[in-house]
Design an enzyme around this catalytic site. Structure first.
Site, PDB file in Angstrom:
ATOM      1  N   ASP A   8      27.987  36.450  33.975  1.00  0.00           N
ATOM      2  CA  ASP A   8      28.477  36.708  35.333  1.00  0.00           C
ATOM      3  C   ASP A   8      28.407  35.440  36.177  1.00  0.00           C
ATOM      4  OD1 ASP A   8      29.274  38.211  37.698  1.00  0.00           O
ATOM      5  OD2 ASP A   8      27.250  37.730  38.345  1.00  0.00           O
ATOM      6  N   HIS A  30      21.694  48.460  45.977  1.00  0.00           N
ATOM      7  CA  HIS A  30      22.522  47.247  46.095  1.00  0.00           C
ATOM      8  C   HIS A  30      23.544  47.445  47.202  1.00  0.00           C
ATOM      9  CE1 HIS A  30      24.766  43.662  45.007  1.00  0.00           C
ATOM     10  NE2 HIS A  30      25.850  44.377  45.200  1.00  0.00           N
ATOM     11  N   ARG A  50      36.018  32.823  38.968  1.00  0.00           N
ATOM     12  CA  ARG A  50      36.856  33.738  39.768  1.00  0.00           C
ATOM     13  C   ARG A  50      37.029  33.223  41.192  1.00  0.00           C
ATOM     14  NH1 ARG A  50      33.472  38.683  39.740  1.00  0.00           N
ATOM     15  NH2 ARG A  50      35.023  39.552  41.135  1.00  0.00           N
ATOM     16  N   LYS A  74      24.336  42.665  36.605  1.00  0.00           N
ATOM     17  CA  LYS A  74      23.079  42.090  37.135  1.00  0.00           C
ATOM     18  C   LYS A  74      22.085  43.201  37.434  1.00  0.00           C
ATOM     19  CE  LYS A  74      25.553  39.871  40.144  1.00  0.00           C
ATOM     20  NZ  LYS A  74      26.423  39.030  40.903  1.00  0.00           N
ATOM     21  N   SER A 131      30.554  42.532  37.508  1.00  0.00           N
ATOM     22  CA  SER A 131      29.703  41.478  38.057  1.00  0.00           C
ATOM     23  C   SER A 131      28.445  42.078  38.702  1.00  0.00           C
ATOM     24  CB  SER A 131      30.533  40.690  39.088  1.00  0.00           C
ATOM     25  OG  SER A 131      29.720  39.839  39.832  1.00  0.00           O
TER      26      SER A 131
HETATM   27  N1  URA Z   1      29.211  40.395  44.459  1.00  0.00           N
HETATM   28  C1  URA Z   1      29.003  40.112  43.156  1.00  0.00           C
HETATM   29  O1  URA Z   1      27.878  39.956  42.719  1.00  0.00           O
HETATM   30  N2  URA Z   1      30.094  39.996  42.360  1.00  0.00           N
HETATM   31  C2  URA Z   1      31.346  40.177  42.787  1.00  0.00           C
HETATM   32  O2  URA Z   1      32.271  40.089  42.006  1.00  0.00           O
HETATM   33  C3  URA Z   1      31.535  40.466  44.142  1.00  0.00           C
HETATM   34  C4  URA Z   1      30.445  40.578  44.961  1.00  0.00           C
END
Ligand code: URA
Length: 435
Positions: free
Chosen positions: A161, A82, A168, A187, A183
């Site tokens: 999320d 990621h 947010r 995922k 977050s």
């Molecule tokens: N990418 C995400 O998936 N979540 C965040 O909070 C910031 C960047």
């Protein structure tokens, strides 16, 4: 336990119990806790922070708010990568098939571009026919057949999320390390992986502007993943300058194909090899970094990694034959070189300016429902340390609109710093953080 009591506790700087966190996230996911209470909680977390234990619990609660991908039928070790996002960051397109060549399964659930950073899904969708909306069953089948798959987030993956991120975004609570950790990791951990390599970028074109912030985020994510029993590593990489010579959706696929044919720019190849090698080590498919790199280089040189990429494209409905013709399929109507006004050495290329120029041209989005233009962006970007003569193109701008071209030109005009004499190239990979 009333939600306001839990908010008050966090507001006053106390650590929340596991039960309080789970109750809050579960209540928010099903709609029992309204947006205004979640917003207050997010602000309390933003101001007061969370301990490592609280961060692990909120991540787990968010991961369990939806489906978990069952990858148990895939017998290879499952490792993903990621990136926190950057300009010209097309590493996933090369890394997924490359690592798959070495006997690792790469289940990659990617995102779209938002703000100045590009998104893997937008790039993949510039390939005619390529489907990013596979069902979980189809996703697993593609991985079984070719070792990797790149798809988008399904509505049922970490829904907490999805809701919380949108909230947010409009309440000034995005830049919170525990919330970003939860977050991203909720995922990724829902993908059914054994291990994860993180590319945490810092600099002008990154979410994290300083190396200290990038390090803190990397440590937080590595801690949470380790706590959940996953193999973890994070590389802190440079995003003060763009990665590679192209930015923009189809242009980045074209550069990825070149790289898969072993003709990629050195910086892109190096970052891809560094991240891929870490994945092989976590999957126990290499004895050491040297062995990992040797395996990876062999698959780039033999064309095997490109074959796997083509196979993945075909299995996901895409026209693999189009990969060689993308420059014709997505040809921008205006392609303008921008000449250097002085001779010297490139000392800096401002990733933020390049990213903003791409958004203005239409390659990125400023709202989640914006449409992107696959054809536009920049190619032929000169890189730090390269010598340039007066009048030589620093970059080629690809545009479909005169006004946008003009705006992009202004931004790019200030993006290059040219100096007389030698320039020391900064590192591409600054640090590796292990558990
Ligand atoms: N990418 C995400 O998936 N979540 C965040 O909070 C910031 C960047």
């Amino acid at each position: 336990m009333l939600p306001q009591w839990i908010i008050e506790k966090k507001r006053d700087g106390q650590a929340l119990s596991e039960e309080e966190i789970r109750c809050f996230i579960e209540g928010y996911t099903v709609g029992r806790i309204p947006d205004y209470q979640m917003a207050a909680m997010a602000m309390a977390i933003y101001c007061r922070g969370m301990t490592a234990a609280e961060t692990a619990v909120i991540t787990d609660a968010m991961m369990r708010s939806g489906d978990l991908v069952d990858t148990s039928s895939i017998k290879r070790p499952k490792v993903d990568k990621h990136s926190t996002g950057g300009i010209g960051d097309k590493v996933s397109l090369i890394l997924a098939p490359l690592v798959a060549c070495c006997g690792v399964a790469v289940p990659m659930i990617s995102g779209r571009g938002l703000g100045i950073t590009g998104g893997t899904l937008d790039k993949m969708e510039s390939i005619p026919g390529y489907r990013t909306d596979l069902s979980v069953k189809e996703f697993v089948r593609v991985i079984q057949r070719c070792g990797c798959s790149i798809i988008g987030q399904t509505g049922r993956l970490a829904p907490a999320d999805k809701k919380l991120y949108a909230l947010r975004d409009v309440t000034g609570t995005v830049p919170s390390i525990p919330l970003i950790t939860a977050s991203i990791m909720s995922k990724k951990l829902a993908e059914g992986i054994d291990a994860l390599v993180l590319d945490v970028k810092w600099g002008k074109g990154a979410f994290m502007r300083t190396i200290e912030d990038a390090r803190a985020l990397a440590r937080s994510m590595v801690n949470v993943g380790t706590h959940m029993g996953k193999g973890m590593a994070a590389l802190i990489t440079d995003m003060n300058r763009p990665l590679g010579r192209c930015a923009g959706n189809a242009l980045e696929v074209i550069e990825s194909v070149q790289t898969l044919k072993n003709e990629g720019p050195a910086d892109l190849v190096e970052v891809t090899l560094a991240l891929s090698a870490r994945m092989l080590l976590l999957a126990k498919k290499a004895k050491n970094e040297k062995d990992a790199r040797a395996q990876l280089k062999k698959h780039l040189a033999s064309g095997k990694a490109y074959e796997v990429f083509q196979e993945m494209v075909r299995l996901q409905g895409g026209d693999a034959g189009s990969l060689e013709k993308l420059h014709q399929i997505h040809a921008a109507s205006l392609q303008e070189p921008m000449p250097a006004t002085a001779a010297g050495t490139i000392a800096a290329v401002d990733a933020e300016r390049v990213g903003k120029a791409c958004v203005i041209l239409g390659a990125g989005r400023t709202k989640t429902d914006d449409k992107v233009d696959f054809a536009v962006g920049v190619s032929g970007l000169m890189q730090v340390g390269e010598k340039v003569t007066k009048g030589q193109p620093l970059v080629v701008i690809h545009a479909n609109d005169e006004n946008r071209l003009e705006e992009a030109r202004k931004l790019l005009d200030g993006a290059f710093t040219i100096r007389k004499g030698a320039v020391k190239e900064p590192p591409l990979v600054y640090e590796t953080i292990l558990k």
